[in-house]
Enzyme design. Sequence first.
Site, PDB file in Angstrom:
ATOM      1  N   ARG A  23       0.812  -1.221   0.000  1.00  0.00           N
ATOM      2  CA  ARG A  23       0.000   0.000   0.000  1.00  0.00           C
ATOM      3  C   ARG A  23       0.840   1.263   0.000  1.00  0.00           C
ATOM      4  O   ARG A  23       0.365   2.350  -0.332  1.00  0.00           O
ATOM      5  CB  ARG A  23      -0.911   0.022   1.236  1.00  0.00           C
ATOM      6  CG  ARG A  23      -1.862  -1.150   1.336  1.00  0.00           C
ATOM      7  CD  ARG A  23      -2.454  -1.231   2.730  1.00  0.00           C
ATOM      8  NE  ARG A  23      -1.414  -1.465   3.730  1.00  0.00           N
ATOM      9  CZ  ARG A  23      -1.629  -1.443   5.056  1.00  0.00           C
ATOM     10  NH1 ARG A  23      -2.849  -1.178   5.507  1.00  0.00           N
ATOM     11  NH2 ARG A  23      -0.649  -1.676   5.889  1.00  0.00           N
ATOM     12  N   GLU A  28       6.497   6.250  12.351  1.00  0.00           N
ATOM     13  CA  GLU A  28       6.206   7.186  13.436  1.00  0.00           C
ATOM     14  C   GLU A  28       7.130   8.384  13.273  1.00  0.00           C
ATOM     15  O   GLU A  28       8.345   8.275  13.431  1.00  0.00           O
ATOM     16  CB  GLU A  28       6.419   6.512  14.789  1.00  0.00           C
ATOM     17  CG  GLU A  28       5.448   5.373  15.048  1.00  0.00           C
ATOM     18  CD  GLU A  28       5.771   4.596  16.313  1.00  0.00           C
ATOM     19  OE1 GLU A  28       6.946   4.619  16.741  1.00  0.00           O
ATOM     20  OE2 GLU A  28       4.853   3.941  16.853  1.00  0.00           O
ATOM     21  N   GLN A  47       3.871  25.474  18.265  1.00  0.00           N
ATOM     22  CA  GLN A  47       3.637  25.994  16.924  1.00  0.00           C
ATOM     23  C   GLN A  47       4.199  24.996  15.916  1.00  0.00           C
ATOM     24  O   GLN A  47       5.223  24.355  16.167  1.00  0.00           O
ATOM     25  CB  GLN A  47       4.328  27.357  16.765  1.00  0.00           C
ATOM     26  CG  GLN A  47       4.136  28.029  15.414  1.00  0.00           C
ATOM     27  CD  GLN A  47       4.664  29.461  15.407  1.00  0.00           C
ATOM     28  OE1 GLN A  47       4.487  30.209  16.372  1.00  0.00           O
ATOM     29  NE2 GLN A  47       5.312  29.848  14.335  1.00  0.00           N
ATOM     30  N   ASN A  49       5.297  24.873  11.827  1.00  0.00           N
ATOM     31  CA  ASN A  49       5.536  25.670  10.625  1.00  0.00           C
ATOM     32  C   ASN A  49       5.754  24.772   9.422  1.00  0.00           C
ATOM     33  O   ASN A  49       6.209  23.630   9.555  1.00  0.00           O
ATOM     34  CB  ASN A  49       6.791  26.542  10.798  1.00  0.00           C
ATOM     35  CG  ASN A  49       6.666  27.518  11.951  1.00  0.00           C
ATOM     36  OD1 ASN A  49       5.573  27.935  12.308  1.00  0.00           O
ATOM     37  ND2 ASN A  49       7.792  27.883  12.534  1.00  0.00           N
ATOM     38  N   HIS A  62      19.275  30.825  11.383  1.00  0.00           N
ATOM     39  CA  HIS A  62      18.298  31.437  12.267  1.00  0.00           C
ATOM     40  C   HIS A  62      18.475  30.928  13.698  1.00  0.00           C
ATOM     41  O   HIS A  62      18.825  29.770  13.918  1.00  0.00           O
ATOM     42  CB  HIS A  62      16.878  31.121  11.788  1.00  0.00           C
ATOM     43  CG  HIS A  62      16.580  31.655  10.422  1.00  0.00           C
ATOM     44  ND1 HIS A  62      15.626  31.116   9.593  1.00  0.00           N
ATOM     45  CD2 HIS A  62      17.124  32.698   9.739  1.00  0.00           C
ATOM     46  CE1 HIS A  62      15.586  31.802   8.457  1.00  0.00           C
ATOM     47  NE2 HIS A  62      16.485  32.768   8.524  1.00  0.00           N
ATOM     48  N   HIS A 118      20.495  27.224  12.965  1.00  0.00           N
ATOM     49  CA  HIS A 118      20.488  26.281  11.847  1.00  0.00           C
ATOM     50  C   HIS A 118      19.944  26.951  10.602  1.00  0.00           C
ATOM     51  O   HIS A 118      19.304  28.008  10.632  1.00  0.00           O
ATOM     52  CB  HIS A 118      19.675  25.016  12.192  1.00  0.00           C
ATOM     53  CG  HIS A 118      18.235  25.083  11.804  1.00  0.00           C
ATOM     54  ND1 HIS A 118      17.656  24.235  10.884  1.00  0.00           N
ATOM     55  CD2 HIS A 118      17.257  25.919  12.208  1.00  0.00           C
ATOM     56  CE1 HIS A 118      16.378  24.527  10.753  1.00  0.00           C
ATOM     57  NE2 HIS A 118      16.107  25.537  11.540  1.00  0.00           N
ATOM     58  N   TYR A 131       8.361  22.096  10.761  1.00  0.00           N
ATOM     59  CA  TYR A 131       9.034  22.321  12.033  1.00  0.00           C
ATOM     60  C   TYR A 131       8.008  22.208  13.161  1.00  0.00           C
ATOM     61  O   TYR A 131       7.005  22.920  13.148  1.00  0.00           O
ATOM     62  CB  TYR A 131       9.602  23.730  12.181  1.00  0.00           C
ATOM     63  CG  TYR A 131      10.278  24.380  11.021  1.00  0.00           C
ATOM     64  CD1 TYR A 131      11.617  24.749  11.115  1.00  0.00           C
ATOM     65  CD2 TYR A 131       9.594  24.703   9.852  1.00  0.00           C
ATOM     66  CE1 TYR A 131      12.247  25.406  10.078  1.00  0.00           C
ATOM     67  CE2 TYR A 131      10.219  25.352   8.806  1.00  0.00           C
ATOM     68  CZ  TYR A 131      11.544  25.708   8.921  1.00  0.00           C
ATOM     69  OH  TYR A 131      12.161  26.360   7.889  1.00  0.00           O
TER      70      TYR A 131
END
Length: 205
Positions: A23, A28, A47, A49, A62, A118, A131
Amino acid sequence: MRIRELGIGGAFLVEPKIFPDSRGMFLEVFKQPAFAEAVGHPLNVAQVNCSVSVRGTIRGLHAIHLPGQARYVSCPAGAIRDIVVDIRQGSPTYGQHVAVELSEDNRHALYLAEGLAHGFAPLSDQATVFYLCSATWSPENSYEINPLDPDLDLPWPRDREPVLSDKDRAAPSFKEAERLGILPSYADCQARYAELAAAANGATR
């Protein structure tokens, strides 16, 4: 699911077990008990993203001021090279980096603790990145370091002219960021990790 720490403390590669069949496949993507056992505390997701980038793009470097924002990064479509830089002053790996490939083929994920910087670049014509973030993003707490800083000499793809946002292109170099006093200390980051572990231990009693 295998979770192992990379050459920089606080950066973990997550290698899920993939179950293919006629299929398609199942895996996970995130498992809280396995994550908490490897890292020392659970991941609080505040959050989520999603970004889509074309080949040639570089997003980063960042970072977020402490208490920061831990990130759990995966690439469900396409492939990217994600580069983690240790910007924690006083760290034994200060100024060093590790690079990993995250892709729709290997289904790996990358966890970055607070205090690390990173960035990533697609290795495919287009790449989608998700993220899971431990805190919501706030512009006043975020900052950038120039990903093309020659002193860092990061292994970005060299097959075409890099495409950066105006903010990333104008970001200070690593040494300039150090002089500006915006980089976190290793001691403060270690205290933050201990705080998260202590809170997790208290919650399980």
